[in-house]
Design an enzyme around this catalytic site. Structure first.
Site, PDB file in Angstrom:
ATOM      1  N   ASP A   1       6.025  -0.130  -6.798  1.00 43.07           N
ATOM      2  CA  ASP A   1       5.811   1.263  -6.398  1.00 43.07           C
ATOM      3  C   ASP A   1       4.730   1.405  -5.336  1.00 43.07           C
ATOM      4  OD1 ASP A   1       3.838   0.618  -8.229  1.00 43.07           O
ATOM      5  OD2 ASP A   1       3.948   2.500  -9.328  1.00 43.07           O
ATOM      6  N   CYS A   2       3.723   0.522  -5.346  1.00 42.46           N
ATOM      7  CA  CYS A   2       2.732   0.554  -4.273  1.00 42.46           C
ATOM      8  C   CYS A   2       3.402   0.250  -2.940  1.00 42.46           C
ATOM      9  CB  CYS A   2       1.620  -0.463  -4.538  1.00 42.46           C
ATOM     10  SG  CYS A   2       0.621  -0.100  -5.987  1.00 42.46           S
TER      11      CYS A   2
END
Length: 754
Positions: free
Chosen positions: A478-479
């Site tokens: 997700d980063c």
């Protein structure tokens, strides 16, 4: 006075990015004007006086310094004579953007605290004491560490797992121990705090009742015996790698912690037995040390520490290993196998140290590995390189100095860019966006780990973004997705705004990394694919945390991936288009299946259902679904609307994560971050077209909560992990109100006074 240093290195500190994103604090008694010192002292005094009512620091020391460097008046007084008192979304946004831009660092990220479990700071103190590395802490460091521990002590004398939580044995015992190692006497302290802490420990059964991780740490210090620790055989590391219970199959966060613990257990390492250690043996136990039944102590755990009871299988296994396994591995020739296992673990830990540049993935892993390094190579260069990275984890606020759970530079910057771009005023912040763009671009991991990384159980990393900085070297799904989203959105703006865009090649690599982390069920993991089976959770011996052993899938990671891939496919339709479309279909199916019966989604990395539901709806809408065509979106909106409070906001307690049911904050208080998440969800789902009244009420609340300088107040913790662990992201109180008000102002077009 303390000074925040940005993007600076030092002896033995390695980097692949020129130290971009690095944050450290340095004390210089000559720094600061009398006004600066007075402001710091005032902030410290006010926090101490209100510490039992307001548990979270506002991170004022960093914000004051950054604002001053950017020529911003952080202590702006209320306007007089009615001047500029209009309460509107556009005015609030302008003020909020001005303030948020003023606390951006010169390298483009937003520095800030990330406080986590209250056992982290004392573990650092204990490790530095045991490794005889206390020289890392100056007298100024020690003063602020003591200030922090006293400030976070509960009224009953104990310390909670997190600042807002009730007292527990592991945090109380470890904080008491650390204060003693820092020079506090057992009968003194702030308002008799040491006496009250010791009384809490005794009243709850003494330190033999501490959770398993605490037993190990105290054994290293010498105030608990290794025979009172349930077996952690390092021989696990010698199992064939395809075995479901091989540590290489575990969730990487627990793997890195557990492997270090296996090493320490195998070595039975004990630090110097000093007078303070001998005294602590008397102070922390309710029975004479030499009369304690350590076999019985193995399975003792205070109810305040035990969130996850041991499985019956784990209890039987521990008994077998304790009575048969350990005696066997202590005798020749089985002792040769133990030594082989320890050698293999040493090699593994050394590899992880090198490729993470001695930062490690998080604070707990960092100091366990520092301890392991000292055991295997005392006074070595490797130990010195570990100690050189200790300042990366130290943070100071008005509450004192503490060890952060981690850092979140890349994550915060990616979200911040999206929040600013949601505002019609974004082009007024070109300089802020350009710096953020350059930081995000510089933070991408451009290479895989060196050597045979898969042989060390690592996923490839090329193209990804880590939670903190590229130097950390552990990219997250997700980063990476949020960073890619930020770059793609910035690429829509004129080149004059952001300068040279990230190359399409680097974006291709980011997409390849994201696609690699989709599991067969369509959901996305965090750092790695799921490698083992849920039944392995039966081996969880943390006592305190759930879902620790397996890398699961999460609606948040899946949603971020869907959104990023949709944006990417719009701009680059020829790169792996079929793979992307297939991925989005499977991911969307996972999101739909993971929705709860009441319409919500559980948030694993934020508190809790407001967070998860925001991601759930964002995923479905990015995949082409609408309120009219999707029952899941309609149910999610109904769920959120049912939780809106009388003042127009939302306020979700950390207890939602623990109880796994939506729980309001005490007194039905609103939290501005929860409110912003709910607003973003409803705005995305077209609530304005149906009935904008709930959004008007929520926007009004955010606007009236804003400070005169444009900042927003720090409130309750909003980050979470493993269902009972919690964090507080300091930038969230700026990012999400800006994002929500920006979208609200853009969609409604409302600028009237509220």
């Amino acid at each position: 006075m303390w000074k925040l240093k940005i993007a600076e290195g030092g002896p033995l500190v390695k980097t692949c990015t020129g130290y971009v994103g690095r944050q450290t604090w340095e004390f210089d008694e000559r720094l600061g004007s009398s006004e600066d010192r007075a402001a710091v002292e005032k902030a410290q005094k006010e926090f101490h006086l209100n510490r039992h009512q307001k548990k979270q620091s506002s991170d004022l020391l960093a914000r004051m310094q950054l604002a001053k460097e950017n020529n911003f008046d952080y202590f702006k007084k209320p306007s007089k004579n009615g001047e500029n008192t209009e309460k509107s979304a556009s005015v609030a946004l302008q003020k909020a953007l001005d303030c948020f831009s003023a606390i951006q660092a010169k390298d483009g990220h937003w520095p800030g605290d990330l406080p986590g479990p209250l056992f982290l700071t004392p573990i650092m103190v204990i490790v530095l004491y045991v490794t005889e590395s206390f020289h890392v802490l100056s007298s100024a460091h020690r003063t602020e560490l003591r200030r922090y521990m006293y400030n976070l002590q509960n009224e009953d004398g104990g310390w909670g797992l997190q600042a807002e939580m009730p007292s527990c044995m592991i945090c109380t015992a470890l904080n008491y121990t650390a204060l003693r190692l820092l020079g506090e006497e057992n009968y003194k302290g702030d308002d008799k705090a040491m006496h009250e802490a010791r009384k809490w420990i005794h009243d709850h059964g003494g330190v033999t009742m501490i959770a398993s991780w605490g037993k190990l740490i105290l054994s290293v210090l010498g105030i608990y015996e290794w025979s009172g620790v349930n077996p952690m055989p390092p021989e696990l590391f010698l199992l064939p790698s395809f075995f479901p219970i091989h540590p290489g199959k575990y969730f990487c966060r627990i793997r890195l912690i557990l492997v270090a613990m296996l090493y320490l257990y195998g070595k039975r390492f004990v630090g110097p037995i000093t007078n303070v250690v001998l005294s602590l043996r008397e102070e922390l136990h309710i029975h004479p040390y030499h009369r304690i039944d350590w076999n019985q102590a193995r399975n003792l755990c205070a109810k305040e520490d035990r969130f996850v009871p041991h499985s019956r299988f784990m209890d039987y296994l521990c008994e077998f290993l304790y009575k048969i396994g350990e005696p066997l591995f202590a005798t020749w020739p089985m002792s040769l196998m133990r030594q082989k296992a320890l050698n293999a673990i040493e090699k593994y830990l050394q590899y992880e140290d090198e490729i993470t540049r001695y930062i490690c993935m998080g604070a707990f892993e960092k100091f366990l590995r520092t301890l392991c390094c000292s055991v295997r190579a005392p006074n070595s260069k490797n130990l010195k390189e570990h100690l050189a990275r200790v300042p990366d984890f130290l943070w100071i606020g008005e509450d004192g100095m503490k060890m952060r759970a981690s850092s979140s530079q890349s994550w915060d910057a990616a979200l911040a860019v999206q929040a600013i771009l949601a505002c019609d005023l974004a082009k007024e912040k070109m300089y802020t966006l350009r710096k953020a763009h350059d930081f995000i671009k510089a933070s991408q991991l451009l290479e895989n780990p060196t050597g045979d990384f898969s042989g060390y159980y690592r996923h490839f990393s090329k193209g990804g973004w880590a939670f903190a900085t590229a130097d950390e070297g552990w990219p997250v799904s997700d980063c990476t997705a949020e960073a890619l989203k930020a770059l793609l959105l910035l690429a829509r703006i004129s080149p004059e705004l952001v300068g040279e865009h990230a190359s399409s090649g680097s974006m291709y690599e980011a997409v390849n990394f994201i696609l690699s982390l989709q599991n067969p069920n369509g959901g996305f993991s965090t750092w790695e694919l799921q490698r083992t089976y849920p039944w392995v959770e039966a081996l969880n011996v943390t006592d305190m945390f759930a879902d620790t052993m397996v890398e699961y899938q999460y609606v948040e990671c899946t949603s971020s991936a869907i959104q990023a891939l949709v944006l990417f496919n719009e701009k680059y339709p020829l790169h792996r288009s079929d793979d992307i479309q297939k991925c989005i279909r499977k991911a969307t199916s996972y999101v739909l299946k993971s929705q709860n019966d009441d319409g919500s989604w559980f948030g694993s990395w934020g508190v809790c259902y407001t967070y998860g539901t925001w991601f759930g709806i964002e995923a479905l809408i990015a995949a082409g679904k609408t309120y009219k065509t999707c029952e899941a979106i309609r149910r999610a909106c109904a769920f959120l609307l049912s939780k809106q409070l009388p003042d127009g906001g939302w306020g979700e307690s950390y207890l939602s994560s623990i109880k796994q049911e939506y729980t309001n904050l005490v007194g039905n208080k609103s939290n501005l971050v929860n409110t912003a998440w709910a607003m973003l969800t409803l705005l995305k789902a077209g609530q304005v077209e149906r009935d904008p009244t709930p959004l008007h009420r929520a926007a009004s609340l955010l606007i009236h909560m804003q400070s005169d300088n444009g900042d927003f107040p720090q409130q309750e913790m909003t980050g979470s992990f493993m269902k009972s662990g919690f964090l507080n992201y300091m930038a969230y109180r700026n990012i999400f109100p800006i994002w929500a008000l920006g979208e609200y102002n853009k969609i409604t077009g409302i600028s009237h006074t509220m």
